[in-house]
Design an enzyme around this catalytic site. Structure first.
Site, PDB file in Angstrom:
ATOM      1  N   ASP A   7     -27.436  -0.181 -50.214  1.00 43.19           N
ATOM      2  CA  ASP A   7     -27.685   0.434 -51.522  1.00 43.19           C
ATOM      3  C   ASP A   7     -28.881  -0.247 -52.176  1.00 43.19           C
ATOM      4  O   ASP A   7     -28.933  -1.477 -52.274  1.00 43.19           O
ATOM      5  CB  ASP A   7     -26.457   0.292 -52.427  1.00 43.19           C
ATOM      6  CG  ASP A   7     -26.628   1.130 -53.673  1.00 43.19           C
ATOM      7  OD1 ASP A   7     -26.688   2.361 -53.541  1.00 43.19           O
ATOM      8  OD2 ASP A   7     -26.741   0.542 -54.773  1.00 43.19           O
ATOM      9  N   ASP A  41       6.139  -2.077  16.446  1.00 42.22           N
ATOM     10  CA  ASP A  41       5.574  -1.441  15.243  1.00 42.22           C
ATOM     11  C   ASP A  41       6.116  -0.019  15.118  1.00 42.22           C
ATOM     12  O   ASP A  41       6.788   0.478  16.030  1.00 42.22           O
ATOM     13  CB  ASP A  41       4.039  -1.454  15.288  1.00 42.22           C
ATOM     14  CG  ASP A  41       3.447  -1.634  13.883  1.00 42.22           C
ATOM     15  OD1 ASP A  41       3.944  -0.978  12.950  1.00 42.22           O
ATOM     16  OD2 ASP A  41       2.513  -2.433  13.719  1.00 42.22           O
ATOM     17  N   ASP A  61      11.344   0.447  13.434  1.00 47.81           N
ATOM     18  CA  ASP A  61      11.126  -0.018  12.058  1.00 47.81           C
ATOM     19  C   ASP A  61      11.852  -1.353  11.919  1.00 47.81           C
ATOM     20  O   ASP A  61      13.080  -1.409  12.091  1.00 47.81           O
ATOM     21  CB  ASP A  61      11.716   1.027  11.107  1.00 47.81           C
ATOM     22  CG  ASP A  61      11.537   0.636   9.651  1.00 47.81           C
ATOM     23  OD1 ASP A  61      11.435  -0.582   9.368  1.00 47.81           O
ATOM     24  OD2 ASP A  61      11.518   1.537   8.795  1.00 47.81           O
ATOM     25  N   PHE A  62      11.117  -2.420  11.661  1.00 48.28           N
ATOM     26  CA  PHE A  62      11.780  -3.737  11.678  1.00 48.28           C
ATOM     27  C   PHE A  62      12.800  -3.947  10.557  1.00 48.28           C
ATOM     28  O   PHE A  62      13.562  -4.901  10.595  1.00 48.28           O
ATOM     29  CB  PHE A  62      10.807  -4.910  11.838  1.00 48.28           C
ATOM     30  CG  PHE A  62       9.632  -4.980  10.867  1.00 48.28           C
ATOM     31  CD1 PHE A  62       9.791  -4.785   9.509  1.00 48.28           C
ATOM     32  CD2 PHE A  62       8.369  -5.310  11.364  1.00 48.28           C
ATOM     33  CE1 PHE A  62       8.715  -4.898   8.652  1.00 48.28           C
ATOM     34  CE2 PHE A  62       7.279  -5.427  10.500  1.00 48.28           C
ATOM     35  CZ  PHE A  62       7.445  -5.209   9.137  1.00 48.28           C
TER      36      PHE A  62
END
Ligand SMILES: Cc1cn([C@@H]2O[C@H](COP(=O)(O)OP(=O)(O)OP(=O)(O)O)[C@@H](O)[C@H]2O)c(=O)[nH]c1=O
Length: 621
Positions: free
Chosen positions: A88, A482, A509-510
């Site tokens: 301002d 595997d 699958d283990f």
């Protein structure tokens, strides 16, 4: 390029100028600031009598203008700006505050008051830093003012009216514009000219210095000189992190009283900042900036692999950038940039004749090399990179991010993520194969395993480790256990050789199926994929399958107990977080797990690189 680099502190922020004044917009954009303009709707109707000084009135008006815009923007679309600047400008003469004239008569009254006299022009400025928390707007206000004195010549009635009829006075404080026709009325100016025009740029820059470059104690002790903006080289050497962060210092003045108290100190700090010499600067944060650039270098490496740049250069070298560009189907200019970065990273050699692979590139980055990590690079580029973009979510949620990358729920890590299509499975297997080949020899030779005649490599994937075990121990029979899908594809990775007769693949699958019987079980980089529950489940299955004296070879990257190591294990920890259900564990944690499941006499060997191998023996329950 900005002359005053402190302006650069605002370049990456959402900055809003809360002003309709075209002069302010011009001054700030000329200074290199980028901002949006949102004129304030604040009515300039504060009670002037309630302010002890005119500049306090100007500062308060500037603040209210900026706060109005910040609040409106926050409420409107919840897109809170980072910084809102309000200003301002007022003219004071004989104790009277003059703002913009309301009409020509008002302009006449103002200009005739100024005629032949000296007056002051004050601009109050407010810099409002905004943040939002829980949808609440939080602001921190820093405000200042600048005063300039201007002396007008004696103005004749004729000149006055001619000037008023030009229309120039109407949108300007005091009814004149020093930067245009009004300049002809001015005899002298003392102070910042731009302050009269509507924005005290010099003081604004000093204020930013004060906000963004907090002083160090030693600076305050040094003798100071008055009134300067730090030299450009001083700015350039200031660290963004160490004392020069992009967030403003928390010393802003929230109220006028506070400002009065800290005013002197504030001035001293800005001045002290001006006099930082190279000797007193903090060390340049080279390492930090290197860390920051790390992801760009990684991406350049991964992109060069994906484009098979190293394959083309393995076939024929040297080659110039345009030749490679046409082979990899890319732009010549982009390819040249990529090749230059690869050369700078030590992956390529660059001569007048063109680019050639370094030994590292030939050995590890060409896709057909025996120890190629090309598949691992593609896995990083196509999968791990994407997962890491969600690191923030992984940290917040404490779990992997496949669901975000894939856009659907992932129940089974392997079936739903890595093996969700034949292509993704093959890429994953190629990645694992590359890494396993690289480390298999070290793993196979970490301990004397000659006492075992059979081994089962759990999750042994392509059989890369099995092959090294078989090579090292000619009487050892190795079963690679595997998932059926993996076993099916594994044949593509098994070159015929003398070890072939020692290696068998078993599908299962283990977690669910019975384990093949063996004297030695191998879990190489398996347990880190799984939660503690699943690790217990797996180890108890292995323990059940073991006779006393059987061995368990465990290979992982061990965390040190204090979890202080910078790289290796800790990065792997983050990697496990974004990718798997598991985590990295320390030697102590694995030792406890092993002993809990009846494996004792634990020996540990640190392998070259990041892996550690542990061998434990099953004792009678
Ligand atoms: C003395 C002088 C003033 N001005 C202009 O006067 C307006 C002041 O009014 P404000 O209320 O501070 O600003 P505004 O124009 O109403 O804009 P806003 O910030 O939206 O309130 C500003 O424009 C200034 O440049 C000049 O252009 N030249 C001069 O020599």
């Amino acid at each position: 390029m900005v002359l005053c680099p402190v302006i650069g502190k605002l370049l990456h922020k959402r900055v809003v100028l809360a002003s309709a004044s075209p002069r302010r917009q011009e001054i700030l954009s000329n200074a290199g600031l980028r901002f949006e303009v949102v004129p304030s709707r604040f009515k300039e109707k504060l009670d002037k009598a309630s302010f002890a000084t005119p500049y306090e009135y100007a500062m308060e008006t500037a603040k209210q203008k900026a706060l109005e815009v910040a609040t409106r923007m926050h409420q409107k679309d919840l897109r809170t700006p980072d910084v809102v600047i309000g200003a301002d400008t007022i003219v004071t003469v004989g104790g009277l505050i003059l703002e913009k004239p309301v009409d020509k008569q008002d302009a006449y009254r103002m200009l005739s008051r100024l005629s032949g006299k000296e007056h002051s022009v004050f601009t109050g400025v407010a810099i409002v830093h905004c943040s939002s928390n829980d949808r609440q707007l939080h602001t921190r206000v820093s405000e200042f003012y600048e005063e300039t004195t201007v002396k007008f010549s004696e103005l004749s009635e004729e000149l006055l009216w001619e000037y008023i009829h030009s229309g120039e006075p109407m949108d300007k404080a005091g009814g004149y514009g020093i930067q245009a026709l009004g300049g002809m009325l001015v005899e002298s100016v003392h102070g910042d000219f731009l302050n009269v025009v509507g924005f005290p740029l010099n003081h604004f820059c000093k204020q930013l210095v004060e906000l963004y470059y907090p002083p160090r104690p030693e600076d305050l002790r040094q003798p100071v000189q008055h009134d300067c903006i730090p030299a450009v080289d001083t700015f350039e050497d200031l660290s963004d992190v160490e004392g020069g962060g992009s967030e403003p210092a928390q010393r802003e003045t929230g109220s006028r009283d506070e400002k009065a108290e800290v005013g002197a100190a504030g001035q001293a700090t800005a001045e002290a900042e001006c006099h930082r010499t190279r000797a007193t600067l903090p060390p340049f944060p080279t390492r930090l900036l290197e860390l920051l650039d790390g992801f760009k270098l990684s991406k350049a490496l991964l992109t060069a692999c994906k484009l098979k740049v190293f394959d083309w250069l393995k076939r024929e070298a040297p080659q110039k950038a345009p030749d490679i560009a046409s082979k990899v189907d890319a732009s010549a200019c982009g390819t040249e940039k990529l090749l230059d970065v690869c050369a700078a990273m030590g992956l390529l050699e660059k001569t007048e004749q063109g680019y050639s692979n370094t030994e590292t590139a030939n050995l590890y980055l060409a896709s057909d090399s025996e120890y190629s990590l090309h598949g691992f690079m593609l896995q990083n580029d196509d999968v791990i990179w994407n997962l890491f973009t969600y690191l923030e979510f992984a940290i917040r949620e404490g779990r992997n991010q496949h669901h975000r990358v894939l856009g659907k729920k992932v129940e089974d890590l392997f079936q739903d993520a890595y093996y969700r299509s034949p292509e993704t499975q093959l890429r994953f297997m190629q990645a694992m194969h590359g890494v396993a080949k690289l480390t298999a020899r070290q793993v196979a030779t970490a301990f004397d395993l000659s006492r075992f005649s059979s081994a089962c490599d759990m999750g042994g994937c392509t059989g890369a480790l099995a092959r090294e075990l078989a090579r090292e121990y000619p009487r050892l029979q190795v079963t690679v256990f595997d998932l059926p899908d993996v076993v099916e594809l594994a044949v593509h990775f098994q070159p015929a050789g003398p070890q072939a007769a020692q290696i068998h693949f078993a599908a299962g699958d283990f977690f669910r199926d019975p384990l093949p019987s063996a004297e030695l079980y191998v879990l190489c980089r398996i347990l880190h994929n799984w939660s503690d529950d699943k690790v217990h489940k797996l180890l108890s299955k292995v323990a059940e399958s073991c006779k006393p004296g059987a061995g368990l070879l465990l290979v992982e990257t061990l965390l040190d107990e204090e979890k202080r190591e910078a790289q290796g294990g800790l990065i792997q920890s983050l990697n496990m977080l974004v990718q798997t259900e598991g985590r990295q564990r320390s030697r102590g944690e694995y030792q406890c797990l092993l002993e809990l499941h009846g494996f004792h006499q634990v020996q540990v060997v640190h392998l070259e690189g990041v892996l550690d191998a542990m061998l434990a023996t099953r004792v009678a329950p």
